[in-house]
Design an enzyme around this catalytic site. Structure first.
Site, PDB file in Angstrom:
ATOM      1  N   TRP A   1       1.198  -1.145   0.449  1.00 39.60           N
ATOM      2  CA  TRP A   1      -0.070  -0.191   0.192  1.00 39.60           C
ATOM      3  C   TRP A   1       0.916   1.556   0.062  1.00 39.60           C
ATOM      4  O   TRP A   1       0.694   2.183  -0.577  1.00 39.60           O
ATOM      5  CB  TRP A   1      -0.908   0.190   0.952  1.00 39.60           C
ATOM      6  CG  TRP A   1      -1.849  -1.264   0.858  1.00 39.60           C
ATOM      7  CD1 TRP A   1      -1.997  -1.933   1.910  1.00 39.60           C
ATOM      8  CD2 TRP A   1      -2.861  -1.080  -0.226  1.00 39.60           C
ATOM      9  NE1 TRP A   1      -2.480  -2.874   0.949  1.00 39.60           N
ATOM     10  CE2 TRP A   1      -3.458  -2.874   0.195  1.00 39.60           C
ATOM     11  CE3 TRP A   1      -3.531  -0.462  -0.704  1.00 39.60           C
ATOM     12  CZ2 TRP A   1      -4.827  -3.205  -0.009  1.00 39.60           C
ATOM     13  CZ3 TRP A   1      -4.154  -1.566  -1.837  1.00 39.60           C
ATOM     14  CH2 TRP A   1      -4.674  -2.679  -1.908  1.00 39.60           C
TER      15      TRP A   1
ATOM     16  N   ASP B   1      -0.857   6.378   6.650  1.00 43.27           N
ATOM     17  CA  ASP B   1      -2.089   5.695   6.484  1.00 43.27           C
ATOM     18  C   ASP B   1      -2.662   4.610   7.216  1.00 43.27           C
ATOM     19  O   ASP B   1      -1.641   4.451   7.582  1.00 43.27           O
ATOM     20  CB  ASP B   1      -1.797   4.807   4.565  1.00 43.27           C
ATOM     21  CG  ASP B   1      -2.835   3.778   3.943  1.00 43.27           C
ATOM     22  OD1 ASP B   1      -4.067   4.140   5.749  1.00 43.27           O
ATOM     23  OD2 ASP B   1      -2.464   2.989   3.804  1.00 43.27           O
TER      24      ASP B   1
ATOM     25  N   LYS C   1     -11.479  -1.949   7.752  1.00 44.52           N
ATOM     26  CA  LYS C   1     -11.334  -2.592   8.654  1.00 44.52           C
ATOM     27  C   LYS C   1     -12.300  -2.300  10.065  1.00 44.52           C
ATOM     28  O   LYS C   1     -11.917  -4.021  10.982  1.00 44.52           O
ATOM     29  CB  LYS C   1     -10.135  -2.682   8.166  1.00 44.52           C
ATOM     30  CG  LYS C   1      -9.572  -2.754   7.321  1.00 44.52           C
ATOM     31  CD  LYS C   1      -8.017  -2.004   6.662  1.00 44.52           C
ATOM     32  CE  LYS C   1      -7.793  -1.880   5.752  1.00 44.52           C
ATOM     33  NZ  LYS C   1      -7.841  -3.246   4.499  1.00 44.52           N
TER      34      LYS C   1
END
Ligand SMILES: Cc1ncc(COP(=O)(O)O)c(C=O)c1O
Length: 360
Positions: A101, A171, A195
């Protein structure tokens, strides 16, 4: 009805009581005669929902007044572009690449300016966090970027990098609200909510006010300017209204559970059960350097792809689902987000013990 133990990395398990409440309110939200999905985002009822959600999030994370909270769309991936478009004033940024990511974010940023990869752990399949105490931070860097918890590889920054005074952008998709954070250490904290917080599509951005300006890269679309959304309190256009409503319920649930200190304690207890087992197991082993282990995502392998597949199959049949590891790591990964009960981890470990005995 039977619920499984869902170890998915995301979208992931949500608190059962939140889902039940949402179900109860599906046809008639608090006497409005309609579902939250059906109501105007400009209505008084909805305004209460989004304002309360923001207020509760501010309380949970202790967000100072000089930070804006924005509920946006496009998932976390959209931020990979929005961040450079809005923040690369000098067209320079430094990226620490600790997983896929972070790598995607870095590659996206290279489209808009000079995005430097100043550290990486790719040499060992991202199984550790590099030493970030004295990195070659660029003099003119607009920001330093990290992915704080690496969902795929199961690593977490236990200490934030030394950015030498530059703005830190993080992030936090897969560690959002899993433990207390000091918001003042960051310029930007953002994450997809799918999540720890709610339904996919919503992304929450917490940004220091001085970073939100009209001075963005030429050609930046109106919808991709933070200022557009900050000025309109996330209601510039129709927001992901139902998703935000679920996020709000999860914030209430977190407050009821005792807030982020209590979550941290609970998450440490849960992760310890699994890591302690992995550390003494003769069949399974964790893939991450112990000091960098995530509390949220726990990858492990047997070292034999056929045995891994057998385990995943039998676990699924026993009601422990979504344990298959990411294709780049192989093996298994148990994501044990906030809403995974301790009992779910205990039962998984019991199952692993039994599997180990049977397959010794
Ligand atoms: C750490 C991290 N960042 C970004 C993303 C991408 O999120 P989205 O699918 O919402 O774009 C994910 C998705 O799993 C993630 O784990």
């Amino acid at each position: 009805m039977s619920r499984v133990y869902n170890f998915s990395a995301g979208p992931a398990v949500l608190p059962e009581e939140v889902l039940k409440e949402a179900a109860d309110e599906m046809l008639d939200y608090q006497g409005s005669g309609m579902s939250v999905m059906e109501m105007s985002h400009r209505s008084k009822v909805y305004d209460d929902i989004i304002k309360t959600a923001e207020k509760d999030l501010r309380e949970l994370m202790n967000i100072p007044d000089n930070y804006k909270v924005m509920f946006l769309q496009g998932g976390a991936s959209q931020q990979f572009a929005m961040i450079p478009m809005n923040l690369m004033k000098n067209k320079v940024a430094d990226y620490i690449v600790t997983g896929q990511w972070a790598k995607k974010a870095w590659m996206e940023a290279t489209k808009y300016g000079k995005a430097n990869k100043i550290a990486s752990s790719e040499d060992k399949t991202f199984s550790y966090i590099p030493d970030c105490s004295d990195l070659p931070i660029s003099e003119d860097a607009d920001y330093v970027y990290i992915c704080e918890n690496n969902t795929i590889y199961g690593t977490k920054f236990k200490e934030l990098p030394n950015t030498k005074g530059k703005t830190l952008v993080a992030d936090v998709s897969s560690c959002f609200l899993s433990e207390p954070v000091d918001v003042t250490k960051y310029g930007v904290i953002y994450g997809g909510v799918q999540k720890n917080i709610g339904p996919a599509g919503v992304v929450i951005v917490i940004m220091r006010e001085d970073l939100i300006t009209d001075d963005v890269l030429e050609g930046t679309p109106t919808m991709l300017k933070y200022k557009t959304h900050a000025d309109a309190d996330s209601l510039y256009n129709t927001p992901p209204a139902y998703g935000i409503y679920i996020c709000g319920k999860v914030f209430k649930w977190l407050k009821k559970m005792g807030g982020l200190e209590a979550m941290k304690k609970r998450n440490e207890e849960k992760a310890k059960i699994l890591y302690d087992f992995l550390d003494q197991s003769k069949l399974f082993k964790g893939t991450v350097v112990p000091k960098d282990r995530s509390l949220m995502n726990v990858p492990f392998v047997t070292g034999d792809a056929d045995m891994d597949a057998k385990f995943v199959k039998e676990a699924t049949e026993a009601g422990f689902v979504n344990l298959k590891g990411h294709r780049t790591v192989g093996g298994m990964r148990a994501s044990i987000y906030n809403a995974m009960p301790k009992e779910g981890v205990e039962k998984l470990v019991e199952f692993m013990k039994k599997f180990e005995e049977e397959n010794a």
